[in-house]
Design a protein around this motif. Structure first.
Motif, mmCIF file in Angstrom:
data_model
loop_
_atom_site.group_PDB
_atom_site.id
_atom_site.type_symbol
_atom_site.label_atom_id
_atom_site.label_comp_id
_atom_site.label_asym_id
_atom_site.label_seq_id
_atom_site.Cartn_x
_atom_site.Cartn_y
_atom_site.Cartn_z
ATOM 1 N N ILE A 112 0.836 -1.210 0.000
ATOM 2 C CA ILE A 112 0.000 0.000 0.000
ATOM 3 C C ILE A 112 0.865 1.252 0.000
ATOM 4 O O ILE A 112 0.578 2.226 -0.697
ATOM 5 C CB ILE A 112 -0.965 -0.024 1.203
ATOM 6 N N GLU A 113 1.953 1.232 0.767
ATOM 7 C CA GLU A 113 2.851 2.395 0.808
ATOM 8 C C GLU A 113 3.448 2.661 -0.570
ATOM 9 O O GLU A 113 3.561 3.811 -1.003
ATOM 10 C CB GLU A 113 3.961 2.170 1.831
ATOM 11 N N ASP A 114 3.821 1.619 -1.290
ATOM 12 C CA ASP A 114 4.398 1.806 -2.623
ATOM 13 C C ASP A 114 3.361 2.382 -3.583
ATOM 14 O O ASP A 114 3.680 3.223 -4.428
ATOM 15 C CB ASP A 114 4.926 0.485 -3.172
ATOM 16 N N ASN A 115 2.118 1.931 -3.490
ATOM 17 C CA ASN A 115 1.087 2.411 -4.403
ATOM 18 C C ASN A 115 0.636 3.837 -4.069
ATOM 19 O O ASN A 115 0.204 4.568 -4.953
ATOM 20 C CB ASN A 115 -0.122 1.474 -4.396
ATOM 21 N N LEU A 116 0.749 4.221 -2.807
ATOM 22 C CA LEU A 116 0.337 5.558 -2.417
ATOM 23 C C LEU A 116 1.382 6.599 -2.784
ATOM 24 O O LEU A 116 1.114 7.788 -2.813
ATOM 25 C CB LEU A 116 0.065 5.624 -0.922
ATOM 26 N N GLY A 117 2.597 6.153 -3.041
ATOM 27 C CA GLY A 117 3.664 7.108 -3.350
ATOM 28 C C GLY A 117 4.134 7.847 -2.111
ATOM 29 O O GLY A 117 4.476 9.019 -2.174
ATOM 30 N N LYS A 118 4.169 7.133 -1.006
ATOM 31 C CA LYS A 118 4.556 7.759 0.267
ATOM 32 C C LYS A 118 6.015 8.184 0.257
ATOM 33 O O LYS A 118 6.398 9.162 0.880
ATOM 34 C CB LYS A 118 4.286 6.777 1.402
#
Length: 112
Positions: A101-107
């Motif tokens: 999820i962190e990778d997809n959110l662009g965190k």
């Protein structure tokens, strides 16, 4: 008098079908032609022949099983192909749902 009767008999109005000739309540039916009868007979004979072929197969059950999906060489080729496909797949390393999820959110992107 006889002349009048003769004229009336010769000028009798023919009865006609009211409305459409070949549709509805007072329709006239077209006669069945010999070619139509022969076509129906040929169709029934063809159906009978097809039923005979389907009910009395030429191949035995063992011979029939040798073709199609039951053929052993075909099954070996399919299994080899499936194994090759499985071997060529690239699997990702183990990751948690949070990392995904962190990778997809662009965190981790920077604003520069």
């Amino acid at each position: 008098m006889r002349l009048t009767q003769l004229l009336l008999v010769s000028f009798v109005k023919k009865k006609s079908t009211p409305g459409l000739t070949y549709h509805g309540k007072n329709q006239k039916f077209k006669p069945v032609k010999v070619s139509q009868k022969m076509g129906a007979v040929n169709f029934l004979m063809m159906e009978e022949q097809n039923n005979r072929y389907l009910n009395n197969p030429y191949l035995t059950k063992v011979e029939e099983d040798a073709f199609g999906n039951d053929h052993p060489k075909k099954m070996e080729k399919q299994l080899a192909f499936y194994d090759m496909q499985r071997a060529s797949r690239k699997f990702y390393s183990d990751r948690t749902l949070e990392e995904h999820i962190e990778d997809n959110l662009g965190k981790h992107r920077k604003w520069e």
